[in-house]
Design a protein around this motif. Structure first.
Motif, PDB file in Angstrom:
ATOM      1  N   LEU A 157      52.708 -78.033  -8.998  1.00  0.00           N
ATOM      2  CA  LEU A 157      52.299 -78.750 -10.487  1.00  0.00           C
ATOM      3  C   LEU A 157      50.834 -78.231 -10.579  1.00  0.00           C
ATOM      4  O   LEU A 157      50.194 -77.964  -9.883  1.00  0.00           O
ATOM      5  CB  LEU A 157      52.311 -80.359 -10.204  1.00  0.00           C
ATOM      6  CG  LEU A 157      53.716 -80.989  -9.695  1.00  0.00           C
ATOM      7  CD1 LEU A 157      53.334 -82.551  -9.626  1.00  0.00           C
ATOM      8  CD2 LEU A 157      54.584 -80.735 -10.817  1.00  0.00           C
ATOM      9  N   THR A 158      50.691 -78.463 -11.940  1.00  0.00           N
ATOM     10  CA  THR A 158      49.173 -78.322 -12.291  1.00  0.00           C
ATOM     11  C   THR A 158      48.420 -79.382 -11.894  1.00  0.00           C
ATOM     12  O   THR A 158      48.879 -80.500 -11.682  1.00  0.00           O
ATOM     13  CB  THR A 158      49.067 -78.098 -13.863  1.00  0.00           C
ATOM     14  OG1 THR A 158      49.468 -79.425 -14.659  1.00  0.00           O
ATOM     15  CG2 THR A 158      49.855 -76.755 -14.294  1.00  0.00           C
ATOM     16  N   GLY A 159      47.108 -79.311 -11.892  1.00  0.00           N
ATOM     17  CA  GLY A 159      46.078 -80.262 -11.582  1.00  0.00           C
ATOM     18  C   GLY A 159      46.547 -81.508 -12.448  1.00  0.00           C
ATOM     19  O   GLY A 159      46.340 -82.674 -12.082  1.00  0.00           O
ATOM     20  N   ALA A 160      46.725 -81.400 -13.855  1.00  0.00           N
ATOM     21  CA  ALA A 160      46.784 -82.307 -14.838  1.00  0.00           C
ATOM     22  C   ALA A 160      48.008 -83.157 -14.551  1.00  0.00           C
ATOM     23  O   ALA A 160      48.120 -84.293 -14.572  1.00  0.00           O
ATOM     24  CB  ALA A 160      46.718 -81.818 -16.359  1.00  0.00           C
ATOM     25  N   GLN A 161      49.122 -82.288 -14.066  1.00  0.00           N
ATOM     26  CA  GLN A 161      50.385 -82.976 -13.938  1.00  0.00           C
ATOM     27  C   GLN A 161      50.261 -83.778 -12.484  1.00  0.00           C
ATOM     28  O   GLN A 161      50.759 -84.958 -12.610  1.00  0.00           O
ATOM     29  CB  GLN A 161      51.198 -82.007 -13.859  1.00  0.00           C
ATOM     30  CG  GLN A 161      52.107 -81.257 -14.914  1.00  0.00           C
ATOM     31  CD  GLN A 161      53.050 -80.114 -14.755  1.00  0.00           C
ATOM     32  OE1 GLN A 161      52.809 -79.378 -13.804  1.00  0.00           O
ATOM     33  NE2 GLN A 161      53.817 -79.991 -15.332  1.00  0.00           N
ATOM     34  N   LYS A 162      49.663 -83.355 -11.603  1.00  0.00           N
ATOM     35  CA  LYS A 162      49.467 -84.143 -10.631  1.00  0.00           C
ATOM     36  C   LYS A 162      48.771 -85.388 -10.780  1.00  0.00           C
ATOM     37  O   LYS A 162      49.146 -86.601 -10.364  1.00  0.00           O
ATOM     38  CB  LYS A 162      48.529 -83.353  -9.246  1.00  0.00           C
ATOM     39  CG  LYS A 162      49.456 -82.560  -8.614  1.00  0.00           C
ATOM     40  CD  LYS A 162      48.313 -82.023  -7.385  1.00  0.00           C
ATOM     41  CE  LYS A 162      48.856 -80.730  -7.213  1.00  0.00           C
ATOM     42  NZ  LYS A 162      48.071 -79.719  -6.519  1.00  0.00           N
TER      43      LYS A 162
ATOM     44  N   GLY B 217      56.980 -68.858 -27.586  1.00  0.00           N
ATOM     45  CA  GLY B 217      56.268 -68.699 -26.698  1.00  0.00           C
ATOM     46  C   GLY B 217      56.605 -69.435 -25.266  1.00  0.00           C
ATOM     47  O   GLY B 217      55.933 -70.047 -24.641  1.00  0.00           O
ATOM     48  N   ARG B 218      57.930 -69.731 -25.124  1.00  0.00           N
ATOM     49  CA  ARG B 218      58.535 -70.238 -24.125  1.00  0.00           C
ATOM     50  C   ARG B 218      59.041 -69.542 -23.149  1.00  0.00           C
ATOM     51  O   ARG B 218      59.368 -69.894 -22.019  1.00  0.00           O
ATOM     52  CB  ARG B 218      59.822 -71.180 -24.604  1.00  0.00           C
ATOM     53  CG  ARG B 218      59.197 -72.014 -25.910  1.00  0.00           C
ATOM     54  CD  ARG B 218      60.106 -73.365 -26.158  1.00  0.00           C
ATOM     55  NE  ARG B 218      59.243 -74.593 -26.241  1.00  0.00           N
ATOM     56  CZ  ARG B 218      59.581 -75.605 -25.442  1.00  0.00           C
ATOM     57  NH1 ARG B 218      60.516 -75.653 -24.722  1.00  0.00           N
ATOM     58  NH2 ARG B 218      58.478 -76.534 -25.666  1.00  0.00           N
ATOM     59  N   GLY B 219      59.080 -68.246 -23.477  1.00  0.00           N
ATOM     60  CA  GLY B 219      59.558 -67.035 -22.403  1.00  0.00           C
ATOM     61  C   GLY B 219      58.372 -66.199 -21.982  1.00  0.00           C
ATOM     62  O   GLY B 219      57.282 -66.801 -22.219  1.00  0.00           O
TER      63      GLY B 219
HETATM   64  P1  ADP Z   1      56.735 -80.097 -22.726  1.00  0.00           P
HETATM   65  O1  ADP Z   1      55.737 -80.838 -22.419  1.00  0.00           O
HETATM   66  O2  ADP Z   1      56.656 -79.370 -24.293  1.00  0.00           O
HETATM   67  O3  ADP Z   1      58.205 -81.009 -22.610  1.00  0.00           O
HETATM   68  P2  ADP Z   1      58.441 -78.835 -20.839  1.00  0.00           P
HETATM   69  O4  ADP Z   1      58.429 -80.002 -19.768  1.00  0.00           O
HETATM   70  O5  ADP Z   1      59.620 -78.467 -21.661  1.00  0.00           O
HETATM   71  O6  ADP Z   1      57.186 -79.005 -21.625  1.00  0.00           O
HETATM   72  O7  ADP Z   1      57.920 -77.430 -19.841  1.00  0.00           O
HETATM   73  C1  ADP Z   1      57.739 -76.154 -20.501  1.00  0.00           C
HETATM   74  C2  ADP Z   1      58.076 -75.339 -19.427  1.00  0.00           C
HETATM   75  O8  ADP Z   1      56.945 -75.151 -18.547  1.00  0.00           O
HETATM   76  C3  ADP Z   1      59.296 -75.573 -18.768  1.00  0.00           C
HETATM   77  O9  ADP Z   1      60.236 -74.335 -18.577  1.00  0.00           O
HETATM   78  C4  ADP Z   1      58.920 -75.878 -17.339  1.00  0.00           C
HETATM   79  O10 ADP Z   1      59.870 -75.698 -16.367  1.00  0.00           O
HETATM   80  C5  ADP Z   1      57.638 -75.091 -17.018  1.00  0.00           C
HETATM   81  N1  ADP Z   1      56.803 -75.784 -16.391  1.00  0.00           N
HETATM   82  C6  ADP Z   1      56.544 -77.244 -16.248  1.00  0.00           C
HETATM   83  N2  ADP Z   1      55.462 -77.390 -15.313  1.00  0.00           N
HETATM   84  C7  ADP Z   1      54.984 -76.128 -14.861  1.00  0.00           C
HETATM   85  C8  ADP Z   1      54.282 -75.782 -13.721  1.00  0.00           C
HETATM   86  N3  ADP Z   1      53.497 -76.547 -13.035  1.00  0.00           N
HETATM   87  N4  ADP Z   1      54.008 -74.392 -13.522  1.00  0.00           N
HETATM   88  C9  ADP Z   1      54.857 -73.514 -14.155  1.00  0.00           C
HETATM   89  N5  ADP Z   1      55.992 -73.858 -15.161  1.00  0.00           N
HETATM   90  C10 ADP Z   1      55.868 -75.240 -15.439  1.00  0.00           C
END
Ligand code: ADP
Ligand code: MG
Length: 682
Positions: A257-262, A570-572
């Motif tokens: 997880l990124t810091g912000a996600q945590k 930009g999703r790939g």
């Molecule tokens: P959104 O916030 O737009 O809903 P998503 O949840 O769809 O974004 O996430 C976008 C992409 O990033 C997804 O493919 C997801 O698996 C990937 N992703 C999410 N968190 C991380 C992370 N910490 N590191 C790498 N990839 C991540």
């Protein structure tokens, strides 16, 4: 309440029934209303040096007449007179509309004073007032009020002066002394007087500070009181999730997880565990990884023995989420199901029965999820994705069904913080302000319509690499009202352009939902390479192989929406591009296109958009929920807004605020808003 101030404005000299009616039209009924009718700007008659003035500023300058006036008449009673003035060392053109009689008064070499709007490029001033001679009689700095019908500025000023003379010293203080001293604010009566009769702009600035704070504080108190009430009246569920299981789940994710996600996960978990009901807004830019945060929260609820629900705005999105969550949760024995209006008959009955029996852990669908005949066994957590629409009404529905779940709202439309704490003031706000590592920024270009050939050539180049493209148009069909490209025409022309080299599909809101699904499915499967669409693809759709986003008539979209659309590519792992085809007419329009090409950060985009458009237009008038302030401006006074919010939060938690007479006037506002019962005097 002081009764003198509550008298009708009709007690003033010069205000009869007719004038009173015009005033009432502007919500001015009592003396107090009149005293609180703030000027919306000031006319500054102090002489300016042309070296310091800005383009389009309203200014007053003194000059010598340098040429004979030349007069042109047009239409009926219309005229335009121009005369050159020597102002300091500048030769300036003065333009005077519809006052031909002034011609004989303007004499070469004499001094005149003119007030009006300055055009820096033409070195011209459009004159609204002209005085002959050096000194202008009267005040140098005057308030300007909104007016109605036959009301004149002169009279309005007179009425207010009269009201002040009679009752100005009876105006009561509304802020507690503590806050007045803390921020060194002028008292209310004094400040109001300065607003109406200032000598300099600096005076106004000081007085204005007080009213800005007063308005924000009153507003934030309502928000904070509402939040307190909601918390007290709807106790939440203490969810005892299983931390060990949760850690293992996070550990097993394909990425850290990124810091912000945590940080946000922790905020959510502590809400789940607390006895308060969660009422939280989660903001995160497109692609910042909100879904996985939602999944962790849902899993926590499930480990605590309750059910979760994920609501999304469209069926397409519901299906995508259901598919990915099923895959994610399968190894953990967590059962996810999809429920949409297309699931009917036996399948639907089964899902509903299993849900009621508690055999389904997580239900995913559109917001019909919480309505209709759906009954949960033990609902603990509701997450709504990508929408602001889920509001008070839906929360009421949930409460009436006896469910009192924690609620999290997720949005990818970054809302500037000032607006977030205003519109969602009664909610807690979490922000994911960090992108997962290694994300490529999308290159954004602004092209004119006449560059379409080059844009198409560029698309072709990308398609040849095996990539796919979105093409977005504002409307579905040709409309004679708006000269915009429409999806159907654009689709036809692209089919013609790409011949049998690539396939182009068409998608818009009028298609049947099964047709939409089919188009989406074939785009996701790369059976079609170009998807021409209206904005229905705006939210959530995920096709990582698409690397080009072309947006026709981009000037017609809001910046937040353009940013959302751009987020579809930009999703790939490949470099992606966004091309804005736009012919903006105004400076603001050009500025908006430039912002898009300069930043990929949704928060920056939205802050700029707010600055350019103002808060009213930001959400669209209808559902904005943005209060109207008399003096304060949310965009420019955001620091005061933050301060007021902090103060309000502290106040509602203090006992003194609810009991001490010092706060009686502030409590009054809550009573008016129905958030607090007034003392009964019987
Ligand atoms: P959104 O916030 O737009 O809903 P998503 O949840 O769809 O974004 O996430 C976008 C992409 O990033 C997804 O493919 C997801 O698996 C990937 N992703 C999410 N968190 C991380 C992370 N910490 N590191 C790498 N990839 C991540
Ligand atoms: Mg999402």
């Amino acid at each position: 309440m002081n009764t003198n101030l509550m008298q009708s404005v009709k007690i003033l000299k010069g205000i009869g029934d007719e004038t009173a009616e015009l005033l009432a039209d502007m919500n001015i009924v009592t003396i107090k209303d009149l005293l609180e009718h703030f000027p919306y700007r000031y006319e500054d008659y102090r002489l300016r040096d042309l070296a310091d003035v800005k383009h389009e500023e309203r200014i007053t300058v003194e000059g010598k007449v340098h040429s004979e006036p030349s007069l042109a008449r047009f239409g009926k009673n219309k005229s335009r007179m121009t005369v050159r003035l020597l102002v300091g060392r500048y030769l300036v053109q003065a333009i005077i509309f519809n006052q031909p009689y002034l011609r004989s008064k303007i004499k070469i070499s004499e001094t005149v004073t003119v007030t009006g709007k300055w055009d820096q490029h033409r070195m011209a001033i459009t004159v609204s007032e002209m005085h002959f001679g050096e000194n202008r009689a009267g005040k140098m700095f005057e308030p300007v009020y909104t007016l109605r019908g036959s009301l004149t500025m002169k009279n309005m000023r007179k009425y207010i002066a009269q009201a002040f003379e009679l009752y100005g010293n009876e105006l009561e203080e509304t802020l507690p002394q503590g806050l007045i001293a803390k921020y060194r604010l002028p008292n209310r009566g004094e400040a109001l007087k300065i607003m109406h009769f200032p000598d300099t702009p600096e005076d106004v600035k000081k007085a204005r500070r007080r009213f800005v704070y007063e308005e924000f504080l009153a507003f934030q108190l309502k928000m904070q009181a509402l939040r307190k009430l909601e918390r007290e009246q709807s106790p939440g569920i203490v969810q005892q999730y299983d931390l060990a299981k949760l850690k293992a789940f996070i550990e097993a994710l394909p990425f850290p997880l990124t810091g912000a996600q945590k940080r946000v996960v922790n905020e959510i978990l502590s809400d789940l565990k607390s006895p308060y009901r969660m009422n939280r807004l989660l903001q995160g830019d497109v692609g910042s990884g909100k879904t996985v945060v939602a999944a962790i929260g849902l899993y926590a609820t499930v480990t605590g023995g309750r059910q979760g629900a994920l609501m999304v705005p469209t069926e397409i999105l519901a299906e995508q989420h259901a598919a990915s969550l099923k895959e994610l949760f399968d190894p953990y024995g967590v059962r996810c199901e999809l429920l949409t209006s297309s699931i009917k008959g036996k399948a639907r009955k089964e899902i509903l029965a299993d849900l009621a029996a508690g055999e389904i852990d997580i239900l995913i669908g559109t917001h019909a999820l919480i309505q209709e005949e759906v009954a949960f066994h033990r609902l603990g957590f509701v997450i709504t994705d990508e929408q602001h629409r889920f509001g008070v009404e839906q929360r009421r529905v949930l409460r009436e069904k006896g469910e009192n779940p924690d609620v999290l709202f997720m949005t990818a439309t970054p809302i500037p913080r000032t607006l977030a704490i205003t519109v969602f003031g009664e909610m807690d706000v979490s922000i994911i302000d960090e992108m997962p590592a290694g994300r490529k920024t999308i290159e954004t270009y602004w092209a004119r319509q006449d560059m379409l050939d080059r844009v198409l050539a560029f698309m072709e180049k990308e398609l040849r690499k095996g990539r796919q493209a979105y093409v977005i148009c504002p409307l579905i069909e040709e409309s004679d009202k708006l000269d915009v490209q429409n999806a159907i025409d654009v689709h036809a022309s692209l089919v013609h352009f790409f011949q049998d080299r690539f396939k182009a599909g068409l998608m818009h809101g009028r298609l049947h939902s099964s047709e939409k699904e089919e188009v989406m499915r074939s785009f996701a499967a790369n059976e079609i390479q170009v998807l021409v669409s209206t904005t229905v693809v705006e939210v959530g759709v995920n096709v990582p192989n698409a690397t080009v986003m072309v947006i026709y008539d981009a000037e017609r979209f809001g910046l937040a929406q353009l940013h959302q659309l751009r987020g579809r590519v930009g999703r790939g792992s490949d470099q992606s591009y966004c091309i804005l085809l736009a012919e903006p007419k105004s400076e603001v329009g050009k500025e908006r296109m430039k912002i898009m090409t300069e930043t990929n950060d949704g928060f920056v985009v939205s802050e700029k958009d707010l600055e350019l458009r103002g808060p009213g237009d930001f959400f669209g008038k209808k559902q904005s929920g943005i209060p109207e302030f008399k003096v304060a401006d949310m965009v420019h006074d955001y620091r005061a807004l933050e301060t007021a919010r902090e103060d309000a939060a502290k106040l509602v938690q203090s006992r003194a605020f609810w009991e001490s007479p010092e706060y009686a006037n502030l409590r009054e506002g809550l009573i008016e808003a129905g958030l607090l019962k007034g003392e009964k005097l019987d």
